[in-house]
Scaffold this motif. Structure first.
Motif, short mmCIF file in Angstrom:
data_model
loop_
_atom_site.label_atom_id
_atom_site.label_comp_id
_atom_site.label_asym_id
_atom_site.label_seq_id
_atom_site.Cartn_x
_atom_site.Cartn_y
_atom_site.Cartn_z
N THR A 1 197.20 60.08 -9.88
CA THR A 1 196.00 60.91 -10.00
C THR A 1 196.20 62.03 -11.01
OG1 THR A 1 196.73 62.10 -8.00
CG2 THR A 1 195.07 60.40 -7.72
N LEU A 2 197.41 62.54 -11.15
CA LEU A 2 197.68 63.51 -12.22
C LEU A 2 197.41 62.86 -13.58
CD1 LEU A 2 198.76 66.04 -13.61
CD2 LEU A 2 201.07 65.17 -13.25
N ALA A 3 197.89 61.64 -13.77
CA ALA A 3 197.68 60.95 -15.05
C ALA A 3 196.20 60.71 -15.30
CB ALA A 3 198.45 59.64 -15.05
N ARG A 4 195.48 60.28 -14.28
CA ARG A 4 194.02 60.09 -14.42
C ARG A 4 193.34 61.38 -14.84
NH1 ARG A 4 191.28 60.10 -8.85
NH2 ARG A 4 191.79 62.31 -9.23
N ASP A 5 193.68 62.50 -14.15
CA ASP A 5 193.06 63.78 -14.46
C ASP A 5 193.50 64.31 -15.82
OD1 ASP A 5 191.94 63.50 -11.98
OD2 ASP A 5 193.14 65.05 -11.00
N ALA A 6 194.73 64.01 -16.21
CA ALA A 6 195.20 64.40 -17.54
C ALA A 6 194.36 63.73 -18.61
CB ALA A 6 196.68 64.05 -17.71
N GLY A 7 194.07 62.45 -18.43
CA GLY A 7 193.23 61.74 -19.38
C GLY A 7 191.85 62.37 -19.50
N GLU A 8 191.30 62.81 -18.37
CA GLU A 8 189.99 63.46 -18.37
C GLU A 8 190.04 64.79 -19.12
OE1 GLU A 8 185.87 63.74 -16.83
OE2 GLU A 8 187.29 62.13 -17.24
N LEU A 9 191.04 65.60 -18.86
CA LEU A 9 191.15 66.89 -19.52
C LEU A 9 191.37 66.75 -21.03
CD1 LEU A 9 193.31 68.85 -16.90
CD2 LEU A 9 190.95 69.39 -17.57
N VAL A 10 192.16 65.76 -21.42
CA VAL A 10 192.47 65.58 -22.84
C VAL A 10 191.33 64.91 -23.59
CG1 VAL A 10 193.99 64.35 -24.45
CG2 VAL A 10 194.96 65.56 -22.47
N ARG B 1 188.15 64.16 -22.63
CA ARG B 1 186.76 64.58 -22.44
C ARG B 1 186.57 66.09 -22.63
NH1 ARG B 1 182.83 63.07 -17.28
NH2 ARG B 1 181.00 64.17 -18.06
N HIS B 2 187.58 66.86 -22.30
CA HIS B 2 187.38 68.31 -22.27
C HIS B 2 188.17 69.07 -23.33
CE1 HIS B 2 184.89 68.03 -18.73
NE2 HIS B 2 185.83 67.38 -18.07
N GLY B 3 188.85 68.37 -24.20
CA GLY B 3 189.44 69.01 -25.37
C GLY B 3 190.72 69.78 -25.15
N TYR B 4 191.48 69.41 -24.11
CA TYR B 4 192.79 70.05 -23.87
C TYR B 4 193.91 69.18 -24.44
CZ TYR B 4 190.86 73.63 -20.81
OH TYR B 4 190.17 74.71 -20.32
N ARG B 5 195.04 69.82 -24.72
CA ARG B 5 196.26 69.11 -25.08
C ARG B 5 197.20 69.14 -23.88
NH1 ARG B 5 197.96 73.21 -28.73
NH2 ARG B 5 200.02 72.25 -28.61
N LEU B 6 197.88 68.03 -23.66
CA LEU B 6 198.92 67.97 -22.64
C LEU B 6 200.21 68.42 -23.32
CD1 LEU B 6 200.13 67.23 -19.89
CD2 LEU B 6 200.17 64.83 -20.62
N THR B 7 200.54 69.69 -23.18
CA THR B 7 201.63 70.25 -23.96
C THR B 7 203.00 70.03 -23.32
OG1 THR B 7 201.32 72.42 -22.93
CG2 THR B 7 200.15 71.99 -25.00
N ALA B 8 203.04 69.87 -21.99
CA ALA B 8 204.34 69.68 -21.33
C ALA B 8 204.13 69.10 -19.95
CB ALA B 8 205.09 71.01 -21.23
N VAL C 1 201.16 70.98 -18.08
CA VAL C 1 200.52 72.12 -18.72
C VAL C 1 199.50 71.63 -19.74
CG1 VAL C 1 200.90 74.30 -19.94
CG2 VAL C 1 202.74 73.32 -18.55
N PHE C 2 198.29 72.19 -19.67
CA PHE C 2 197.22 71.84 -20.58
C PHE C 2 196.75 73.08 -21.30
CE2 PHE C 2 197.24 68.91 -17.04
CZ PHE C 2 197.11 67.66 -17.65
#
Length: 445
Positions: A402-411, A413-420, A438-439
């Motif tokens: 679920t972290l990976a699913r939500d990471a995909g959504e943040l990156v 769809r919402h313009g965040y970078r997964l920095t670490a 961290v996003f």
């Protein structure tokens, strides 16, 4: 008539293990099936027997290791392989952590289509005696002439016959036989199915689930155990609201400290707290370092529990808003804020699994957001979080998928970078993967 189930072959067979699953089982191919082998490691040649077989997938267990892998070690606990509490004791602790890190990275690729720019060093701690929270199964077994207390057998409803548990905090892990004798001496030894363990830094409590009334003699016996062990004893005949103190020999609340932040958090036996105090302290330290809150900033802590991150954040931030679905934990958070002299933190109750766009606290914008959701993740609130405009989000997870699913959504769809991102070994010797990510907004710092 239904199709008759075929009996499993009983004869052991030899197989070479080619991989390791997310749950720590060896992977091989046999009889045109994918085979998952309990107790086997990659590169090993083993003798195994089937435990389950379907058309394309089967399961087996090792009966003999013919060619051991270099990372195989002798399990520390004599009950390993029978008890279902641990699954990885035959693997070195270092390799266990590597497995968990690989699981996390695979889930990022597979479920989210993302990869972190930097992999965080894993958070690790003492591999034994770490577990402070547990629900121990209890079973009166007349044919064995005793009451069993411990974890259930692997893939079985039966309680494992064990005298001690090395992953439990020794205050309880060394007392399993004593607890069995305690229940055996009650008037209802067959009506006590569970003992809940809740331990703080200096005090501890045991909650005995009783499905029939306890006699005055039973209560005296439980109180005597409390005095001898130094652990508070509760009884619970129904739901959590029926929990009642039998005897507390110390008379102090359960609590734990976060020394790096000058905070002590009190809790009650049924409250959610992290099982591993050492990793929890390191986790809070790392989360606050990664969130990098500056004085004057507002912080939102969603799924905040009793304030594990909220109160340390309040030492730096101008204001922290904590939101939690369990009202009992909201109240505990408020109590803890008062006890720690923090007046810049507000706790609110809300069912975040339904979203929260209409909540009064979800206004005004936040500079930083911390997410610490249950295994189901935080998907329902991601749109709200992004709309609040935080420059940085730290996501603490107990479910890598679920972290990976939500990471995909943040990156995506919402313009965040997964920095670490990286793992935390909250549950050594098990396949549980706890992690932190961290996003950061694309155009921000």
């Amino acid at each position: 008539m239904g199709r008759r189930r075929r009996r499993l072959p009983r004869e052991p067979f030899e197989i070479v293990i080619t991989g390791l699953s997310h749950e720590g089982r060896g992977i091989a191919h046999h009889d045109e099936r994918t085979l998952f082998v309990h107790g086997a490691l990659p590169g090993e040649r083993v003798r195994a027997v089937y435990t389950k077989r379907r058309r394309s997938v089967a399961e087996a267990r090792v009966v003999e290791v013919l060619s051991p892998a270099p990372e195989r070690i002798a399990p520390h606990c004599p009950h390993f392989g029978v008890c279902g509490g641990c699954s990885l004791q035959h693997l070195t602790p270092e390799r266990q952590v590597e497995l968990k890190q690989s699981v996390l990275m695979e889930q990022f690729r597979h479920m989210g289509g993302v990869q972190p720019e930097r992999v965080l060093a894993p958070l690790t701690g003492a591999p034994w005696g770490y577990r402070r929270k547990a629900r121990l199964a209890v079973k009166h077994v007349p044919r064995k002439g005793r009451v069993l207390v411990g974890f259930r057998e692997k893939h079985s409803p039966f309680v494992a016959e064990m005298d001690r548990c090395p992953v439990l905090d020794p205050r309880v892990g060394e007392r399993l036989t004593e607890l069995g004798r305690l229940v055996e001496g009650l008037s209802i030894p067959d009506r006590v199915p569970q003992i809940e363990v809740a331990l703080g830094d200096e005090t501890g409590a045991l909650v005995f689930r009783n499905l029939a009334p306890l006699t005055a003699a039973d209560l005296d016996r439980l109180a005597g155990f409390a005095r001898d062990s130094g652990l508070a004893v509760y009884r619970q005949p129904g739901n959590e609201a029926t929990m009642a103190l039998v005897h507390d020999p110390v008379g102090r609340r359960l609590d734990y400290a976060l020394p790096g932040h000058g905070v002590r958090l009190g809790f009650r036996p049924g409250d959610f707290t992290q099982v591993n105090a050492e990793i929890n302290r390191a986790m809070v330290d790392q989360a606050l370092d990664l969130l990098a809150v500056a004085p004057g900033e507002r912080v939102l802590d969603l799924f905040c529990g009793l304030g594990n991150f909220t109160l340390p954040l309040a030492r730096t931030a101008a204001e922290v808003v904590g939101v939690e679905g369990a009202e009992a934990l909201v109240e505990r958070g408020r109590e803890n804020a008062l006890r720690n002299g923090l007046d810049n933190v507000r706790f609110h109750g809300a069912d975040l699994s339904r979203g929260a766009a209409d909540q009064p606290w979800a206004t005004g914008g936040f500079d930083r957001v911390l997410l610490d959701p249950p295994r189901s993740g935080a998907f329902e609130v991601l749109g709200l979080v992004a709309a609040l405009g935080p420059k940085r989000i730290v996501y603490v997870s107990c479910g890598p998928a679920t972290l990976a699913r939500d990471a995909g959504e943040l990156v995506h769809r919402h313009g965040y970078r997964l920095t670490a991102a990286g793992v935390m070994d909250m549950f050594p010797h098990t396949a549980h993967v706890e992690s932190m990510a961290v996003f950061q907004r694309e155009a921000q710092d």
